[in-house]
Scaffold this motif. Structure first.
Motif, PDB file in Angstrom:
ATOM      1  N   ALA A  29      43.033  62.165  60.980  1.00  0.00           N
ATOM      2  CA  ALA A  29      43.040  60.712  61.174  1.00  0.00           C
ATOM      3  C   ALA A  29      41.619  60.156  61.164  1.00  0.00           C
ATOM      4  O   ALA A  29      41.355  59.097  60.574  1.00  0.00           O
ATOM      5  CB  ALA A  29      43.746  60.360  62.476  1.00  0.00           C
ATOM      6  N   LYS A  30      40.694  60.852  61.811  1.00  0.00           N
ATOM      7  CA  LYS A  30      39.290  60.428  61.785  1.00  0.00           C
ATOM      8  C   LYS A  30      38.763  60.416  60.357  1.00  0.00           C
ATOM      9  O   LYS A  30      38.086  59.470  59.927  1.00  0.00           O
ATOM     10  CB  LYS A  30      38.438  61.368  62.641  1.00  0.00           C
ATOM     11  CG  LYS A  30      38.663  61.272  64.131  1.00  0.00           C
ATOM     12  CD  LYS A  30      37.772  62.274  64.860  1.00  0.00           C
ATOM     13  CE  LYS A  30      37.974  62.224  66.363  1.00  0.00           C
ATOM     14  NZ  LYS A  30      37.116  63.225  67.065  1.00  0.00           N
ATOM     15  N   ASP A  31      39.064  61.477  59.610  1.00  0.00           N
ATOM     16  CA  ASP A  31      38.563  61.589  58.240  1.00  0.00           C
ATOM     17  C   ASP A  31      39.163  60.513  57.339  1.00  0.00           C
ATOM     18  O   ASP A  31      38.457  59.922  56.516  1.00  0.00           O
ATOM     19  CB  ASP A  31      38.873  62.974  57.680  1.00  0.00           C
ATOM     20  CG  ASP A  31      38.075  64.077  58.359  1.00  0.00           C
ATOM     21  OD1 ASP A  31      37.010  63.770  58.924  1.00  0.00           O
ATOM     22  OD2 ASP A  31      38.533  65.240  58.336  1.00  0.00           O
ATOM     23  N   VAL A  32      40.458  60.277  57.482  1.00  0.00           N
ATOM     24  CA  VAL A  32      41.134  59.262  56.663  1.00  0.00           C
ATOM     25  C   VAL A  32      40.463  57.903  56.841  1.00  0.00           C
ATOM     26  O   VAL A  32      40.240  57.164  55.874  1.00  0.00           O
ATOM     27  CB  VAL A  32      42.630  59.208  57.042  1.00  0.00           C
ATOM     28  CG1 VAL A  32      43.272  57.923  56.543  1.00  0.00           C
ATOM     29  CG2 VAL A  32      43.371  60.419  56.475  1.00  0.00           C
ATOM     30  N   GLN A  33      40.126  57.590  58.088  1.00  0.00           N
ATOM     31  CA  GLN A  33      39.435  56.315  58.342  1.00  0.00           C
ATOM     32  C   GLN A  33      38.025  56.327  57.781  1.00  0.00           C
ATOM     33  O   GLN A  33      37.554  55.340  57.203  1.00  0.00           O
ATOM     34  CB  GLN A  33      39.416  56.028  59.843  1.00  0.00           C
ATOM     35  CG  GLN A  33      40.806  55.769  60.417  1.00  0.00           C
ATOM     36  CD  GLN A  33      40.782  55.638  61.930  1.00  0.00           C
ATOM     37  OE1 GLN A  33      40.912  54.552  62.463  1.00  0.00           O
ATOM     38  NE2 GLN A  33      40.602  56.769  62.615  1.00  0.00           N
ATOM     39  N   LYS A  34      37.338  57.449  57.916  1.00  0.00           N
ATOM     40  CA  LYS A  34      35.981  57.581  57.375  1.00  0.00           C
ATOM     41  C   LYS A  34      35.983  57.407  55.865  1.00  0.00           C
ATOM     42  O   LYS A  34      35.033  56.834  55.292  1.00  0.00           O
ATOM     43  CB  LYS A  34      35.409  58.951  57.752  1.00  0.00           C
ATOM     44  CG  LYS A  34      33.996  59.195  57.259  1.00  0.00           C
ATOM     45  CD  LYS A  34      33.470  60.546  57.724  1.00  0.00           C
ATOM     46  CE  LYS A  34      34.198  61.693  57.027  1.00  0.00           C
ATOM     47  NZ  LYS A  34      33.622  63.019  57.398  1.00  0.00           N
ATOM     48  N   PHE A  35      37.045  57.860  55.209  1.00  0.00           N
ATOM     49  CA  PHE A  35      37.143  57.754  53.760  1.00  0.00           C
ATOM     50  C   PHE A  35      37.537  56.348  53.299  1.00  0.00           C
ATOM     51  O   PHE A  35      37.601  56.090  52.103  1.00  0.00           O
ATOM     52  CB  PHE A  35      38.153  58.767  53.225  1.00  0.00           C
ATOM     53  CG  PHE A  35      37.784  60.208  53.487  1.00  0.00           C
ATOM     54  CD1 PHE A  35      36.456  60.596  53.613  1.00  0.00           C
ATOM     55  CD2 PHE A  35      38.767  61.179  53.604  1.00  0.00           C
ATOM     56  CE1 PHE A  35      36.107  61.918  53.858  1.00  0.00           C
ATOM     57  CE2 PHE A  35      38.432  62.508  53.841  1.00  0.00           C
ATOM     58  CZ  PHE A  35      37.105  62.884  53.975  1.00  0.00           C
ATOM     59  N   GLY A  36      37.846  55.449  54.237  1.00  0.00           N
ATOM     60  CA  GLY A  36      38.058  54.051  53.867  1.00  0.00           C
ATOM     61  C   GLY A  36      39.434  53.469  54.118  1.00  0.00           C
ATOM     62  O   GLY A  36      39.636  52.268  53.915  1.00  0.00           O
ATOM     63  N   ALA A  37      40.398  54.283  54.521  1.00  0.00           N
ATOM     64  CA  ALA A  37      41.730  53.729  54.797  1.00  0.00           C
ATOM     65  C   ALA A  37      41.646  52.731  55.946  1.00  0.00           C
ATOM     66  O   ALA A  37      40.882  52.921  56.896  1.00  0.00           O
ATOM     67  CB  ALA A  37      42.710  54.840  55.137  1.00  0.00           C
ATOM     68  N   GLN A  38      42.459  51.681  55.857  1.00  0.00           N
ATOM     69  CA  GLN A  38      42.395  50.622  56.859  1.00  0.00           C
ATOM     70  C   GLN A  38      43.432  50.763  57.958  1.00  0.00           C
ATOM     71  O   GLN A  38      43.621  49.865  58.782  1.00  0.00           O
ATOM     72  CB  GLN A  38      42.562  49.255  56.179  1.00  0.00           C
ATOM     73  CG  GLN A  38      41.428  48.909  55.234  1.00  0.00           C
ATOM     74  CD  GLN A  38      41.813  49.073  53.771  1.00  0.00           C
ATOM     75  OE1 GLN A  38      42.781  49.735  53.438  1.00  0.00           O
ATOM     76  NE2 GLN A  38      41.038  48.452  52.895  1.00  0.00           N
ATOM     77  N   GLY A  39      44.146  51.903  57.985  1.00  0.00           N
ATOM     78  CA  GLY A  39      45.131  52.106  59.033  1.00  0.00           C
ATOM     79  C   GLY A  39      45.663  53.523  59.043  1.00  0.00           C
ATOM     80  O   GLY A  39      45.551  54.259  58.052  1.00  0.00           O
ATOM     81  N   ILE A  40      46.231  53.890  60.191  1.00  0.00           N
ATOM     82  CA  ILE A  40      46.908  55.170  60.363  1.00  0.00           C
ATOM     83  C   ILE A  40      48.353  54.874  60.760  1.00  0.00           C
ATOM     84  O   ILE A  40      48.598  54.113  61.694  1.00  0.00           O
ATOM     85  CB  ILE A  40      46.245  56.022  61.466  1.00  0.00           C
ATOM     86  CG1 ILE A  40      44.797  56.352  61.100  1.00  0.00           C
ATOM     87  CG2 ILE A  40      47.061  57.284  61.742  1.00  0.00           C
ATOM     88  CD1 ILE A  40      44.646  57.268  59.909  1.00  0.00           C
ATOM     89  N   THR A  41      49.289  55.490  60.039  1.00  0.00           N
ATOM     90  CA  THR A  41      50.715  55.352  60.357  1.00  0.00           C
ATOM     91  C   THR A  41      51.261  56.711  60.790  1.00  0.00           C
ATOM     92  O   THR A  41      50.922  57.741  60.200  1.00  0.00           O
ATOM     93  CB  THR A  41      51.506  54.850  59.131  1.00  0.00           C
ATOM     94  OG1 THR A  41      51.139  53.490  58.868  1.00  0.00           O
ATOM     95  CG2 THR A  41      53.011  54.915  59.370  1.00  0.00           C
ATOM     96  N   ILE A  42      52.107  56.681  61.818  1.00  0.00           N
ATOM     97  CA  ILE A  42      52.836  57.882  62.221  1.00  0.00           C
ATOM     98  C   ILE A  42      54.287  57.498  62.475  1.00  0.00           C
ATOM     99  O   ILE A  42      54.595  56.345  62.767  1.00  0.00           O
ATOM    100  CB  ILE A  42      52.242  58.537  63.485  1.00  0.00           C
ATOM    101  CG1 ILE A  42      52.182  57.539  64.640  1.00  0.00           C
ATOM    102  CG2 ILE A  42      50.879  59.127  63.179  1.00  0.00           C
ATOM    103  CD1 ILE A  42      51.797  58.169  65.959  1.00  0.00           C
ATOM    104  N   HIS A  43      55.160  58.476  62.347  1.00  0.00           N
ATOM    105  CA  HIS A  43      56.597  58.243  62.546  1.00  0.00           C
ATOM    106  C   HIS A  43      57.161  59.399  63.379  1.00  0.00           C
ATOM    107  O   HIS A  43      57.703  60.361  62.845  1.00  0.00           O
ATOM    108  CB  HIS A  43      57.304  58.149  61.198  1.00  0.00           C
ATOM    109  CG  HIS A  43      58.723  57.698  61.284  1.00  0.00           C
ATOM    110  ND1 HIS A  43      59.313  56.898  60.316  1.00  0.00           N
ATOM    111  CD2 HIS A  43      59.691  57.913  62.198  1.00  0.00           C
ATOM    112  CE1 HIS A  43      60.572  56.671  60.638  1.00  0.00           C
ATOM    113  NE2 HIS A  43      60.821  57.284  61.787  1.00  0.00           N
ATOM    114  N   PRO A  44      57.002  59.331  64.699  1.00  0.00           N
ATOM    115  CA  PRO A  44      57.555  60.396  65.545  1.00  0.00           C
ATOM    116  C   PRO A  44      59.079  60.326  65.573  1.00  0.00           C
ATOM    117  O   PRO A  44      59.653  59.246  65.676  1.00  0.00           O
ATOM    118  CB  PRO A  44      56.971  60.077  66.929  1.00  0.00           C
ATOM    119  CG  PRO A  44      56.704  58.599  66.897  1.00  0.00           C
ATOM    120  CD  PRO A  44      56.330  58.282  65.483  1.00  0.00           C
TER     121      PRO A  44
END
Length: 237
Positions: A29-44
């Motif tokens: 999740a940290k890396d995804v944001q560092k690479f430029g994504a503007q959000g994190i989605t999860i579906h528990p």
């Protein structure tokens, strides 16, 4: 620009297959944001076969973009969301044993139920979104629940895209126009990929956010997570 929220469920699936903590969901999740994504989605899900409830809490302090939690609003899910207070909660009517989400809400039949949930989430400062099929009646029904946004279920588009892209996209265009008229924000997700995302973005008006997981992670196996996220960001401009 339409925002890209990366669904990291498949990272958790890979971790759970072996046990231990590799790959590390929080680090990804940290890396995804560092690479430029503007959000994190999860579906528990209740069986915790990918994202676990503990992950939801572990991710909260490190998501510096938008934190979107999807799921069927059973009591455990609702209580968790109210405690974590993500940026957005996306309500999905999937059965407990569903492999993946496969239908949107009947927003007319379940209007009162959804309205009560949405009111509670919004009173706690959480933006709400309802997962819906590309059906004009369901869009109008969603507006009557008080939700902030809808998430258009895009499997039908993805399946039809390779056969007749104009026919496949038209219901989504119509729904987006109506949603905008009804002051609903517009998200989309399910089976969007590098092959079809630009066409979807260029033709569906007022698109605010897409949530992409399975395809993005599969593509990243070949090209790398950073490189694939950059391609999505370029196509969503």
């Amino acid at each position: 620009m339409t925002k890209l929220s990366v669904n990291i469920n498949k990272i958790a699936t890979l971790r759970n297959a072996r046990g231990g903590n590799m790959p590390n969901v929080v680090q990804v999740a940290k890396d995804v944001q560092k690479f430029g994504a503007q959000g994190i989605t999860i579906h528990p899900r209740p069986d915790q076969r990918h994202i676990r409830y503990d992950d939801v809490y572990d991710l909260k302090p490190i998501v510096t973009t938008e934190y979107n939690i999807e799921g069927n609003p059973i009591k455990k899910f609702v209580d968790m969301v109210l405690e974590v207070k993500p940026t957005q909660v996306t309500l999905v009517p999937d059965a407990e044993d569903a492999i993946t989400s496969n239908a949107g809400w009947d927003t007319i039949k379940h209007k009162d139920y959804l309205a009560e949930l949405i009111s509670e989430f919004k009173n706690n400062g959480i933006r709400t979104s309802i997962f819906v099929d590309p059906n004009l009646d369901m869009i109008e029904g969603a507006a009557n629940t008080g939700t902030d946004r809808i998430e258009l279920y895009t499997e039908a588009f993805a399946e039809g895209f390779v056969k007749n892209n104009k026919a496949a996209i038209q219901p989504y265009v119509d729904c987006a126009h109506l949603a905008h008229q009804l002051d609903l924000g517009i998200n989309a997700g399910h089976d969007l990929s590098l092959k079809n995302i630009r066409y979807f973005k260029e033709n569906v008006p007022h698109l605010q956010e897409v949530s992409i997981g399975h395809a993005l992670i599969c593509e990243a196996i070949y090209e790398g997570l950073d490189a694939v996220i950059q391609q999505y960001l370029t196509k969503l401009k």
